[in-house]
Motif scaffolding. Structure first.
Motif, PDB file in Angstrom:
ATOM      1  N   TRP A 177       0.850  -1.125   0.179  1.00  0.00           N
ATOM      2  CA  TRP A 177       0.064  -0.104  -0.092  1.00  0.00           C
ATOM      3  C   TRP A 177       0.810   1.348   0.015  1.00  0.00           C
ATOM      4  O   TRP A 177       1.827   1.426   0.501  1.00  0.00           O
ATOM      5  CB  TRP A 177      -1.110  -0.018   1.144  1.00  0.00           C
ATOM      6  CG  TRP A 177      -0.505   0.305   2.410  1.00  0.00           C
ATOM      7  CD1 TRP A 177      -0.452   1.705   3.014  1.00  0.00           C
ATOM      8  CD2 TRP A 177      -0.120  -0.466   3.534  1.00  0.00           C
ATOM      9  NE1 TRP A 177       0.120   1.708   4.210  1.00  0.00           N
ATOM     10  CE2 TRP A 177       0.098   0.347   4.706  1.00  0.00           C
ATOM     11  CE3 TRP A 177       0.014  -1.779   3.654  1.00  0.00           C
ATOM     12  CZ2 TRP A 177       0.597  -0.293   5.736  1.00  0.00           C
ATOM     13  CZ3 TRP A 177       0.300  -2.546   4.800  1.00  0.00           C
ATOM     14  CH2 TRP A 177       0.827  -1.732   6.175  1.00  0.00           C
ATOM     15  N   VAL A 186      -3.969   0.477  -2.989  1.00  0.00           N
ATOM     16  CA  VAL A 186      -3.444  -0.818  -2.501  1.00  0.00           C
ATOM     17  C   VAL A 186      -3.070  -1.478  -3.812  1.00  0.00           C
ATOM     18  O   VAL A 186      -3.835  -1.437  -4.947  1.00  0.00           O
ATOM     19  CB  VAL A 186      -4.537  -1.570  -1.739  1.00  0.00           C
ATOM     20  CG1 VAL A 186      -4.213  -2.921  -1.469  1.00  0.00           C
ATOM     21  CG2 VAL A 186      -4.717  -0.760  -0.391  1.00  0.00           C
ATOM     22  N   LEU A 199      -7.586  -6.114   2.726  1.00  0.00           N
ATOM     23  CA  LEU A 199      -7.985  -4.509   3.095  1.00  0.00           C
ATOM     24  C   LEU A 199      -8.151  -4.389   4.683  1.00  0.00           C
ATOM     25  O   LEU A 199      -7.911  -3.219   5.098  1.00  0.00           O
ATOM     26  CB  LEU A 199      -9.114  -4.179   2.128  1.00  0.00           C
ATOM     27  CG  LEU A 199      -8.927  -4.227   0.960  1.00  0.00           C
ATOM     28  CD1 LEU A 199     -10.041  -3.442   0.301  1.00  0.00           C
ATOM     29  CD2 LEU A 199      -7.659  -3.382   0.364  1.00  0.00           C
ATOM     30  N   ILE A 212      -9.415   3.930   1.395  1.00  0.00           N
ATOM     31  CA  ILE A 212      -8.758   3.432   0.377  1.00  0.00           C
ATOM     32  C   ILE A 212      -9.153   3.887  -1.064  1.00  0.00           C
ATOM     33  O   ILE A 212     -10.328   4.017  -1.406  1.00  0.00           O
ATOM     34  CB  ILE A 212      -8.916   1.808   0.307  1.00  0.00           C
ATOM     35  CG1 ILE A 212      -8.677   1.278   1.446  1.00  0.00           C
ATOM     36  CG2 ILE A 212      -8.459   1.249  -1.032  1.00  0.00           C
ATOM     37  CD1 ILE A 212      -9.028  -0.060   1.701  1.00  0.00           C
ATOM     38  N   LEU A 215      -7.658   0.636  -5.806  1.00  0.00           N
ATOM     39  CA  LEU A 215      -7.363  -0.718  -5.455  1.00  0.00           C
ATOM     40  C   LEU A 215      -6.795  -1.288  -6.885  1.00  0.00           C
ATOM     41  O   LEU A 215      -7.653  -1.253  -7.995  1.00  0.00           O
ATOM     42  CB  LEU A 215      -8.391  -1.643  -5.090  1.00  0.00           C
ATOM     43  CG  LEU A 215      -8.495  -3.098  -4.965  1.00  0.00           C
ATOM     44  CD1 LEU A 215      -7.264  -3.424  -4.104  1.00  0.00           C
ATOM     45  CD2 LEU A 215      -9.609  -3.718  -4.373  1.00  0.00           C
ATOM     46  N   GLN A 239     -16.493   0.327   1.549  1.00  0.00           N
ATOM     47  CA  GLN A 239     -15.169   1.008   1.502  1.00  0.00           C
ATOM     48  C   GLN A 239     -15.293   2.431   0.753  1.00  0.00           C
ATOM     49  O   GLN A 239     -14.170   3.160   0.954  1.00  0.00           O
ATOM     50  CB  GLN A 239     -13.904  -0.025   0.951  1.00  0.00           C
ATOM     51  CG  GLN A 239     -13.835  -1.364   1.750  1.00  0.00           C
ATOM     52  CD  GLN A 239     -13.853  -1.204   3.153  1.00  0.00           C
ATOM     53  OE1 GLN A 239     -13.221  -0.354   3.990  1.00  0.00           O
ATOM     54  NE2 GLN A 239     -14.965  -1.946   3.841  1.00  0.00           N
TER      55      GLN A 239
END
Length: 277
Positions: A177, A186, A199, A212, A215, A239
């Motif tokens: 990350w 990430v 996560l 976050i 991704l 998220q």
């Protein structure tokens, strides 16, 4: 601080680049060049040349886990980057097999040449880690990820022997990350630990309220059952991730389901993709 991410190898590729079953991501930040995984065959060096991205001036070389499609070019990379640091989990050099019913055992571990290259690399430049580790300013490796989510069947046809007596837990699976002002980016190699486990563990290290933002990578949903897919989609929804770039082993059907759910938040990942954070 500007960070550039380039997807060098993936199962898909932009026009003019090669694709293969594998993954490799280049991260560049403040003069540091970090290669996260390195694909399987020749797509890495072919694409790097096409993208004018040299691979002989790397500062860090990372292996997310010890499978052939993530470490296929390690011997050459370590040879042309004698001063680089190499990061991996200590289990990465195990002999591994994929054993499907009614099929002959298939070796999926790192090749003998790659293992010998790792063993020969200077000990003071090898960093075998199991816990979260900051490798550059604001860039972290997870180390070994706890498997706590019940719906994430992180198993598969993976064994350490041909007789199916020793299940391969793939404890060496690691993700990365990057901390930015906008949140976390990430990057997953194959995410054998499960994306929910991954996560959750990252958020545990960075603070539960950590956002976050991006991704990217293989989410290993290719053989996930419907319960796991539904649970994963529900979790990712909560998220509020700005952009998801599913790659490599996510699976075509799973990507379609994710696209239906997340619409414009989901972008197709292909070799040649470049992000600036």
């Amino acid at each position: 601080m500007t960070t550039t991410i380039t997807l060098l190898v993936d199962n898909r590729a932009e026009t003019g680049l090669k694709h293969e079953h594998g993954l490799s991501v280049l991260i560049e930040q403040q003069g540091k060049r970090i290669l996260f995984d390195n694909g399987q065959n020749d797509a890495l060096f072919y694409n790097a040349e096409k993208l004018a991205t040299p691979l002989h001036s790397l500062d860090l070389i990372i292996l997310s886990h010890g499978h052939y499609d993530h470490g296929g070019n390690l011997a050459r990379l370590l040879d042309i980057n004698p001063d680089a640091l190499f990061y991996a989990h200590p289990d990465c050099m195990q002999t591994r097999y994929s054993l499907h019913p009614n099929k002959a055992p298939r070796t999926i571990s790192l090749t003998k040449t790659v293992v010998e290259a790792i063993e020969a690399f200077p000990d003071n430049q090898k960093k075998f880690i199991t816990s979260p580790t900051e490798i550059c300013s604001g860039i972290w490796l997870t180390g070994q990820i706890p498997r706590l989510c019940e719906i994430e069947d992180t198993g598969g046809p993976f064994f350490l022997d041909k007789e199916k007596k020793q299940v391969d837990q793939l404890n060496d699976d690691m993700s990365l990350w990057i901390e930015t002002e906008d949140g976390l980016t990430v990057i997953c190699g194959c995410c054998h630990s499960g994306i929910i486990n991954t996560l959750n563990y990252i958020k545990q290290q960075t603070g539960e309220a950590a956002r976050i933002n991006n991704l990217l990578g293989g989410l290993h949903l290719v053989n996930a059952n419907q319960q796991r897919l539904n649970g994963t989609i529900d979790y990712l929804n909560k998220q509020h991730i700005e952009t998801i770039y599913p790659a490599h082993c996510t699976g075509d059907n799973s990507i379609l389901l994710l696209k239906k759910q997340f619409k414009n938040k989901l972008q197709t990942a292909k070799a040649g993709l470049q992000l600036t954070l």
